[in-house]
Write a protein that holds these residues in place. Sequence first.
Motif, PDB file in Angstrom:
ATOM      1  N   ALA A 139       0.832  -1.208   0.000  1.00 55.35           N
ATOM      2  CA  ALA A 139       0.000   0.000   0.000  1.00 55.35           C
ATOM      3  C   ALA A 139       0.865   1.255   0.000  1.00 55.35           C
ATOM      4  CB  ALA A 139      -0.934  -0.014   1.214  1.00 55.35           C
ATOM      5  N   CYS A 140       1.948   1.250   0.797  1.00 46.53           N
ATOM      6  CA  CYS A 140       2.845   2.411   0.841  1.00 46.53           C
ATOM      7  C   CYS A 140       3.570   2.606  -0.487  1.00 46.53           C
ATOM      8  CB  CYS A 140       3.859   2.244   1.974  1.00 46.53           C
ATOM      9  SG  CYS A 140       3.170   2.483   3.618  1.00 46.53           S
ATOM     10  N   ASN A 141       3.985   1.501  -1.120  1.00 42.94           N
ATOM     11  CA  ASN A 141       4.621   1.608  -2.441  1.00 42.94           C
ATOM     12  C   ASN A 141       3.702   2.326  -3.426  1.00 42.94           C
ATOM     13  OD1 ASN A 141       7.036   0.368  -1.819  1.00 42.94           O
ATOM     14  ND2 ASN A 141       6.421  -1.649  -2.567  1.00 42.94           N
ATOM     15  N   ARG A 142       2.436   1.922  -3.437  1.00 41.27           N
ATOM     16  CA  ARG A 142       1.482   2.521  -4.384  1.00 41.27           C
ATOM     17  C   ARG A 142       1.191   3.976  -4.038  1.00 41.27           C
ATOM     18  NH1 ARG A 142      -3.250  -2.086  -5.133  1.00 41.27           N
ATOM     19  NH2 ARG A 142      -1.875  -3.899  -5.306  1.00 41.27           N
ATOM     20  N   PHE A 143       0.960   4.239  -2.752  1.00 44.08           N
ATOM     21  CA  PHE A 143       0.525   5.576  -2.339  1.00 44.08           C
ATOM     22  C   PHE A 143       1.663   6.594  -2.402  1.00 44.08           C
ATOM     23  CE2 PHE A 143      -0.538   8.846   0.832  1.00 44.08           C
ATOM     24  CZ  PHE A 143      -1.824   9.181   0.432  1.00 44.08           C
ATOM     25  N   SER A 144       2.891   6.166  -2.018  1.00 46.32           N
ATOM     26  CA  SER A 144       4.017   7.101  -1.912  1.00 46.32           C
ATOM     27  C   SER A 144       5.039   6.923  -3.031  1.00 46.32           C
ATOM     28  CB  SER A 144       4.705   6.930  -0.553  1.00 46.32           C
ATOM     29  OG  SER A 144       3.808   7.215   0.498  1.00 46.32           O
TER      30      SER A 144
ATOM     31  N   THR B 128      -9.462  -6.725   5.503  1.00 50.79           N
ATOM     32  CA  THR B 128      -8.362  -5.860   5.069  1.00 50.79           C
ATOM     33  C   THR B 128      -7.826  -5.130   6.287  1.00 50.79           C
ATOM     34  OG1 THR B 128      -9.448  -5.526   2.934  1.00 50.79           O
ATOM     35  CG2 THR B 128      -7.679  -3.990   3.520  1.00 50.79           C
ATOM     36  N   GLY B 129      -6.613  -5.494   6.690  1.00 47.72           N
ATOM     37  CA  GLY B 129      -6.032  -4.884   7.887  1.00 47.72           C
ATOM     38  C   GLY B 129      -4.526  -4.883   7.833  1.00 47.72           C
ATOM     39  N   PRO B 130      -3.917  -4.065   6.961  1.00 47.28           N
ATOM     40  CA  PRO B 130      -2.454  -4.000   6.909  1.00 47.28           C
ATOM     41  C   PRO B 130      -1.883  -3.615   8.275  1.00 47.28           C
ATOM     42  CG  PRO B 130      -3.453  -2.166   5.701  1.00 47.28           C
ATOM     43  CD  PRO B 130      -4.551  -3.125   6.020  1.00 47.28           C
ATOM     44  N   ILE B 131      -0.726  -4.166   8.589  1.00 46.53           N
ATOM     45  CA  ILE B 131      -0.126  -3.978   9.919  1.00 46.53           C
ATOM     46  C   ILE B 131       1.079  -3.062   9.825  1.00 46.53           C
ATOM     47  CG2 ILE B 131       1.077  -5.147  11.812  1.00 46.53           C
ATOM     48  CD1 ILE B 131      -0.620  -7.608  11.255  1.00 46.53           C
ATOM     49  N   ALA B 132       1.113  -2.068  10.714  1.00 46.77           N
ATOM     50  CA  ALA B 132       2.278  -1.197  10.880  1.00 46.77           C
ATOM     51  C   ALA B 132       2.467  -1.003  12.373  1.00 46.77           C
ATOM     52  CB  ALA B 132       2.054   0.151  10.191  1.00 46.77           C
TER      53      ALA B 132
ATOM     54  N   LYS C 134       7.974  10.000   5.803  1.00 44.14           N
ATOM     55  CA  LYS C 134       6.651  10.486   5.399  1.00 44.14           C
ATOM     56  C   LYS C 134       5.821   9.323   4.872  1.00 44.14           C
ATOM     57  CE  LYS C 134       4.186  14.018   2.764  1.00 44.14           C
ATOM     58  NZ  LYS C 134       3.076  13.147   2.373  1.00 44.14           N
ATOM     59  N   ALA C 135       6.460   8.424   4.144  1.00 42.90           N
ATOM     60  CA  ALA C 135       5.748   7.236   3.650  1.00 42.90           C
ATOM     61  C   ALA C 135       5.232   6.409   4.818  1.00 42.90           C
ATOM     62  CB  ALA C 135       6.673   6.405   2.771  1.00 42.90           C
ATOM     63  N   ARG C 136       6.056   6.280   5.874  1.00 44.52           N
ATOM     64  CA  ARG C 136       5.609   5.527   7.058  1.00 44.52           C
ATOM     65  C   ARG C 136       4.445   6.247   7.734  1.00 44.52           C
ATOM     66  NH1 ARG C 136       3.129   4.145  10.451  1.00 44.52           N
ATOM     67  NH2 ARG C 136       3.631   3.114  12.427  1.00 44.52           N
TER      68      ARG C 136
ATOM     69  N   ALA D 199      -2.429   5.467   3.011  1.00 42.39           N
ATOM     70  CA  ALA D 199      -2.125   4.397   2.060  1.00 42.39           C
ATOM     71  C   ALA D 199      -3.082   3.228   2.245  1.00 42.39           C
ATOM     72  CB  ALA D 199      -0.675   3.942   2.254  1.00 42.39           C
ATOM     73  N   ALA D 200      -3.404   2.908   3.500  1.00 46.44           N
ATOM     74  CA  ALA D 200      -4.365   1.834   3.770  1.00 46.44           C
ATOM     75  C   ALA D 200      -5.745   2.190   3.238  1.00 46.44           C
ATOM     76  CB  ALA D 200      -4.421   1.547   5.269  1.00 46.44           C
TER      77      ALA D 200
END
Length: 495
Positions: A292-297, A398-402, A351-353, A359-360
């Motif tokens: 998700a971060c790759n796509r968004f940022s 859908t629950g990406p983890i950070a 910023k991506a983090r 992003a999610a």
Amino acid sequence: MLLGLTPSRRLLSHRRYLLQCRSITSESTARASLDSVLSTFRSICGEDGVSLGEAVRQQHGKDESVHRCCPPDVVVFPRCVEEVSALAKVCNNHRLPIIPFGTGTGLEGGVSAVSGGVCFSLRNMDQVLDVHQEDFDVTVEPGVTRKALNAYLRDTGLWFPVDPGADASLCGMAATSASGTNAVRYGTMRENVLNLEVVLADGNIIHTAGKGRRPRKTSAGYNLTNLFVGSEGTLGIITKTTLRLYGIPEAVVSAVCSFPSVQAAVDSTVQILQAGVPIARIEFLDDVMIDACNRFSSLSYPVTPTLFLEFHGSEQSLEEQVLIAEDITQSNGGSDFQWARDAETRGRLWKARHDAWYAALALRPGCKAYSTDVCVPLSRLPQIIVETKEDLIENRLTGPIAGHVGDGNFHCLMVVDPSDPEEQREVHLFTERLARRALAMDGTCTGEHGVGLGKRALLCEEMGPMAVQVMQRLKDTLDPKNLMNPGKVLQPREL
């Protein structure tokens, strides 16, 4: 008018007439009382300092959480602690609920006016009052945000490192005991607040460590400062906070490392900390989150479990830290470090983090997000993340983890369709399972977001009934009319 009716009908009609009269009288009295209160508010903070506007009330009735908007009846904008105190006395005299508001970046519904009342918007109190460079501390008002303070400190060689991601009010951060990506090295708000100025429900003003006092440590009396840190506006309004500052590190370097599995990434985290590496940040993103971060940022990291790391110190100490960390990650199957050495590249990385939330959300446009917030002892971290991933996959959620895995805290950013009641129910059940999984591993249901509206029942399970009773007694002592942000943290009681 009543002559054609039977005696019983005449009596019933008369009663209705009296009730209607009483209702009109009651409404008139309430309206007169409201007009009187508004007039008093305006005399305290000026015509521009009081708003009944629908848009303004809606804005102040919701934060970044999934909880529905509950607007206050009126919003006031005090300019100094004396005005906050005077307004609180009026509210106390008229039994009006008080809801403090900083920047509205909370994630647990902490600003919702569930009982109506008066929102104290503190944005106009935005002064950095005292910077003591040689003592490494500063005092700020509640309108000062984290980024604004660090911009103010830029030329002093000092900074305030607690970083929850959002540009939150520092007093609001104290109220929720916030932390964030730097907590593994610099601690949470609880470790970084030296003193607080607080306006109580009756309008009295206290200083939790004594007026003007800012020692680095103290053993004097009960720890009132930490009583109010994390109280979420339920015990008083924080109008000043004195904070620890730190020297800006001589050298900073960031890195990204990919892993073949969640277990390998989390094992590396635990081993780096066990090796005594004073790492400044160590953040975990699972494969769904990094994608998700790759796509968004517009990044291009491998779509596998990933650690973002940052090291602070002298040039010489960084070499040693990095060498130890690289040896550990590679022994767990990690990739070579991808470096971010200059400030611009590091800024883009973090910023991506910090944009992980957005992003999610971008994974499912039109949906809303809810962030879980459990925290467990480090030794239990691999197990709980692996089990949580399995739970998400099994239930097709859908629950990406950070997570701030350096201190055992991680978030599932649950993306849910607000128009699908069944999906909302499934997400609610998942979040309760996750919280209870954390409690079973000697952890907590909330590491940094607070209890707010959604975790009151879990708080009882976590703390036990006697501890919650002690909290309630403290609340009753400081706020006997239950006016301070009612309905938050503790289960609701009658006004």
